[in-house]
Scaffold this motif. Structure first.
Motif, PDB file in Angstrom:
ATOM      1  N   MET A  52     -66.162 -12.785  84.480  1.00 16.31           N
ATOM      2  CA  MET A  52     -64.954 -11.977  84.300  1.00 16.31           C
ATOM      3  C   MET A  52     -63.704 -12.819  84.575  1.00 16.31           C
ATOM      4  O   MET A  52     -62.694 -12.671  83.896  1.00 16.31           O
ATOM      5  N   PHE A  53     -63.765 -13.717  85.543  1.00 22.59           N
ATOM      6  CA  PHE A  53     -62.629 -14.570  85.867  1.00 22.59           C
ATOM      7  C   PHE A  53     -62.300 -15.488  84.695  1.00 22.59           C
ATOM      8  O   PHE A  53     -61.121 -15.699  84.378  1.00 22.59           O
ATOM      9  N   ILE A  54     -63.334 -16.008  84.037  1.00 28.04           N
ATOM     10  CA  ILE A  54     -63.106 -16.857  82.861  1.00 28.04           C
ATOM     11  C   ILE A  54     -62.382 -16.064  81.776  1.00 28.04           C
ATOM     12  O   ILE A  54     -61.400 -16.535  81.182  1.00 28.04           O
ATOM     13  N   ALA A  55     -62.852 -14.839  81.521  1.00 32.94           N
ATOM     14  CA  ALA A  55     -62.203 -13.993  80.515  1.00 32.94           C
ATOM     15  C   ALA A  55     -60.765 -13.660  80.922  1.00 32.94           C
ATOM     16  O   ALA A  55     -59.852 -13.667  80.084  1.00 32.94           O
ATOM     17  N   PHE A  56     -60.544 -13.406  82.207  1.00 37.70           N
ATOM     18  CA  PHE A  56     -59.199 -13.091  82.691  1.00 37.70           C
ATOM     19  C   PHE A  56     -58.259 -14.280  82.516  1.00 37.70           C
ATOM     20  O   PHE A  56     -57.100 -14.105  82.112  1.00 37.70           O
ATOM     21  N   ILE A  57     -58.718 -15.483  82.812  1.00 36.02           N
ATOM     22  CA  ILE A  57     -57.880 -16.677  82.662  1.00 36.02           C
ATOM     23  C   ILE A  57     -57.484 -16.859  81.195  1.00 36.02           C
ATOM     24  O   ILE A  57     -56.312 -17.127  80.891  1.00 36.02           O
ATOM     25  N   ILE A  58     -58.438 -16.705  80.297  1.00 40.27           N
ATOM     26  CA  ILE A  58     -58.128 -16.829  78.868  1.00 40.27           C
ATOM     27  C   ILE A  58     -57.121 -15.762  78.459  1.00 40.27           C
ATOM     28  O   ILE A  58     -56.153 -16.044  77.738  1.00 40.27           O
ATOM     29  N   PHE A  59     -57.299 -14.531  78.930  1.00 41.77           N
ATOM     30  CA  PHE A  59     -56.383 -13.437  78.621  1.00 41.77           C
ATOM     31  C   PHE A  59     -54.981 -13.741  79.143  1.00 41.77           C
ATOM     32  O   PHE A  59     -53.984 -13.519  78.448  1.00 41.77           O
ATOM     33  N   ALA A  60     -54.890 -14.256  80.367  1.00 46.53           N
ATOM     34  CA  ALA A  60     -53.580 -14.576  80.951  1.00 46.53           C
ATOM     35  C   ALA A  60     -52.894 -15.701  80.189  1.00 46.53           C
ATOM     36  O   ALA A  60     -51.670 -15.666  79.987  1.00 46.53           O
ATOM     37  N   ILE A  61     -53.662 -16.695  79.738  1.00 49.52           N
ATOM     38  CA  ILE A  61     -53.079 -17.793  78.953  1.00 49.52           C
ATOM     39  C   ILE A  61     -52.527 -17.264  77.636  1.00 49.52           C
ATOM     40  O   ILE A  61     -51.409 -17.609  77.232  1.00 49.52           O
ATOM     41  N   VAL A  62     -53.292 -16.385  76.978  1.00 51.21           N
ATOM     42  CA  VAL A  62     -52.814 -15.798  75.718  1.00 51.21           C
ATOM     43  C   VAL A  62     -51.588 -14.936  75.972  1.00 51.21           C
ATOM     44  O   VAL A  62     -50.627 -14.945  75.181  1.00 51.21           O
ATOM     45  N   ALA A  63     -51.564 -14.192  77.070  1.00 51.00           N
ATOM     46  CA  ALA A  63     -50.394 -13.372  77.405  1.00 51.00           C
ATOM     47  C   ALA A  63     -49.171 -14.249  77.629  1.00 51.00           C
ATOM     48  O   ALA A  63     -48.064 -13.915  77.191  1.00 51.00           O
ATOM     49  N   PHE A  64     -49.351 -15.376  78.266  1.00 53.04           N
ATOM     50  CA  PHE A  64     -48.235 -16.296  78.495  1.00 53.04           C
ATOM     51  C   PHE A  64     -47.747 -16.893  77.175  1.00 53.04           C
ATOM     52  O   PHE A  64     -46.544 -16.982  76.927  1.00 53.04           O
ATOM     53  N   ILE A  65     -48.688 -17.298  76.312  1.00 53.43           N
ATOM     54  CA  ILE A  65     -48.326 -17.914  75.028  1.00 53.43           C
ATOM     55  C   ILE A  65     -47.603 -16.922  74.122  1.00 53.43           C
ATOM     56  O   ILE A  65     -46.631 -17.282  73.455  1.00 53.43           O
ATOM     57  N   THR A  66     -48.058 -15.665  74.100  1.00 53.71           N
ATOM     58  CA  THR A  66     -47.430 -14.675  73.223  1.00 53.71           C
ATOM     59  C   THR A  66     -46.115 -14.143  73.776  1.00 53.71           C
ATOM     60  O   THR A  66     -45.403 -13.431  73.072  1.00 53.71           O
ATOM     61  N   GLY A  67     -45.803 -14.454  75.007  1.00 55.62           N
ATOM     62  CA  GLY A  67     -44.551 -13.992  75.593  1.00 55.62           C
ATOM     63  C   GLY A  67     -44.616 -12.564  76.101  1.00 55.62           C
ATOM     64  O   GLY A  67     -43.585 -11.895  76.202  1.00 55.62           O
ATOM     65  N   ALA A  68     -45.818 -12.082  76.414  1.00 57.40           N
ATOM     66  CA  ALA A  68     -45.971 -10.699  76.877  1.00 57.40           C
ATOM     67  C   ALA A  68     -45.258 -10.475  78.207  1.00 57.40           C
ATOM     68  O   ALA A  68     -44.677  -9.413  78.428  1.00 57.40           O
ATOM     69  N   PHE A  69     -45.284 -11.463  79.079  1.00 60.23           N
ATOM     70  CA  PHE A  69     -44.616 -11.312  80.373  1.00 60.23           C
ATOM     71  C   PHE A  69     -43.107 -11.206  80.197  1.00 60.23           C
ATOM     72  O   PHE A  69     -42.447 -10.386  80.836  1.00 60.23           O
ATOM     73  N   ASP A  70     -42.545 -12.032  79.317  1.00 56.64           N
ATOM     74  CA  ASP A  70     -41.105 -11.971  79.037  1.00 56.64           C
ATOM     75  C   ASP A  70     -40.730 -10.639  78.404  1.00 56.64           C
ATOM     76  O   ASP A  70     -39.713 -10.037  78.759  1.00 56.64           O
ATOM     77  N   ALA A  71     -41.558 -10.211  77.442  1.00 58.56           N
ATOM     78  CA  ALA A  71     -41.264  -8.952  76.755  1.00 58.56           C
ATOM     79  C   ALA A  71     -41.292  -7.783  77.731  1.00 58.56           C
ATOM     80  O   ALA A  71     -40.431  -6.901  77.681  1.00 58.56           O
ATOM     81  N   PHE A  72     -42.251  -7.785  78.622  1.00 59.46           N
ATOM     82  CA  PHE A  72     -42.332  -6.709  79.610  1.00 59.46           C
ATOM     83  C   PHE A  72     -41.150  -6.768  80.573  1.00 59.46           C
ATOM     84  O   PHE A  72     -40.594  -5.735  80.942  1.00 59.46           O
ATOM     85  N   ALA A  73     -40.762  -7.984  80.960  1.00 61.20           N
ATOM     86  CA  ALA A  73     -39.616  -8.141  81.867  1.00 61.20           C
ATOM     87  C   ALA A  73     -38.325  -7.631  81.228  1.00 61.20           C
ATOM     88  O   ALA A  73     -37.452  -7.111  81.925  1.00 61.20           O
ATOM     89  N   LYS A  74     -38.210  -7.764  79.906  1.00 63.37           N
ATOM     90  CA  LYS A  74     -37.001  -7.280  79.225  1.00 63.37           C
ATOM     91  C   LYS A  74     -36.982  -5.763  79.110  1.00 63.37           C
ATOM     92  O   LYS A  74     -35.913  -5.167  78.961  1.00 63.37           O
ATOM     93  N   ILE A  75     -38.144  -5.119  79.171  1.00 66.56           N
ATOM     94  CA  ILE A  75     -38.201  -3.660  79.065  1.00 66.56           C
ATOM     95  C   ILE A  75     -37.995  -2.990  80.422  1.00 66.56           C
ATOM     96  O   ILE A  75     -37.538  -1.851  80.496  1.00 66.56           O
ATOM     97  N   ILE A  76     -38.280  -3.689  81.491  1.00 68.41           N
ATOM     98  CA  ILE A  76     -38.189  -3.100  82.833  1.00 68.41           C
ATOM     99  C   ILE A  76     -36.815  -2.483  83.127  1.00 68.41           C
ATOM    100  O   ILE A  76     -36.756  -1.367  83.669  1.00 68.41           O
ATOM    101  N   PRO A  77     -35.697  -3.119  82.778  1.00 66.42           N
ATOM    102  CA  PRO A  77     -34.403  -2.466  83.078  1.00 66.42           C
ATOM    103  C   PRO A  77     -34.232  -1.111  82.395  1.00 66.42           C
ATOM    104  O   PRO A  77     -33.555  -0.228  82.921  1.00 66.42           O
ATOM    105  N   TYR A  78     -34.860  -0.918  81.255  1.00 65.99           N
ATOM    106  CA  TYR A  78     -34.757   0.371  80.558  1.00 65.99           C
ATOM    107  C   TYR A  78     -35.645   1.429  81.208  1.00 65.99           C
ATOM    108  O   TYR A  78     -35.454   2.621  81.002  1.00 65.99           O
ATOM    109  N   MET A  79     -36.616   1.003  82.004  1.00 68.63           N
ATOM    110  CA  MET A  79     -37.517   1.948  82.671  1.00 68.63           C
ATOM    111  C   MET A  79     -36.869   2.589  83.896  1.00 68.63           C
ATOM    112  O   MET A  79     -37.366   3.601  84.383  1.00 68.63           O
ATOM    113  N   GLU A  80     -35.803   2.015  84.375  1.00 66.87           N
ATOM    114  CA  GLU A  80     -35.149   2.565  85.561  1.00 66.87           C
ATOM    115  C   GLU A  80     -34.633   3.977  85.316  1.00 66.87           C
ATOM    116  O   GLU A  80     -34.644   4.804  86.208  1.00 66.87           O
TER     117      GLU A  80
END
Length: 188
Positions: A52-80
């Protein structure tokens, strides 16, 4: 003591302290079985966590490459101010379209990658678990190259067919169980 059902007699020597049936080899065998089962369970837990850790690492790398963390960070101010909106449509309309599309694109890529990783994880874990049960060696079960070689020996399409069949049987049994569970209050 006389058995009331079949008339047989059981003799228990209350004076002899050594007449306990759980002494000696039987007790040692029971403790040994529990110890072996506990060790096997811990090995399986380690195996599951590593895969499961191997799958999680691959998932996190893909999330970083696709910019999912940045995209989520940009939506957070609208969630307030989400409580200020009457419905979810008003909330979604408050987010700029470029931020929303970036988030949706990243999410869809992660969703597809996540499903693929889940299937691969399951396929590899089944064979690795069988290797662990066969050899008792955690090292053999964690050898991903050897697990893939075993899948090739089984023939990948036969293995996938078995996996699909097993999934269908599980879904059918779950459906029937749910149906029976819903009928019990009505019938009974």
């Amino acid at each position: 003591i006389k058995n009331q059902i079949d008339g047989s007699e059981i003799t228990i020597d209350l004076e002899n302290k050594n007449s306990n049936p759980m002494t000696g080899s039987k007790a040692d065998q029971l403790i040994g079985d529990i110890k072996d089962d506990l060790i096997s369970g811990i090995k399986y837990l380690v195996l599951d966590v590593v895969y499961m850790f191997i799958a999680f690492i691959i998932f996190a790398i893909v999330a970083f490459i696709t910019g999912a963390f940045d995209a989520f960070a940009k939506i957070i101010p609208y969630m307030e101010n989400v409580a200020a909106f009457a419905d979810s449509t008003a909330f979604i309309n408050s987010i700029p379209e470029d931020i929303l599309m970036n988030y949706a694109g990243s999410f869809m890529i992660l969703f597809i990658v996540g499903i693929i990783l889940l299937i691969l994880y399951s396929l590899l874990l089944y064979i690795a678990t069988a290797k662990l049960a066969d050899t008792g060696s955690l090292g053999d079960a964690l050898n991903i190259v050897d697990v893939c070689r075993t899948i090739k020996e089984i023939e990948i399409f036969r293995y996938l067919g078995f996996y699909v069949l097993l999934t269908l049987i599980t879904v059918i049994i779950t459906f029937i169980s749910g149906f029976i569970g819903e009928l019990i209050p009505v019938v009974g």
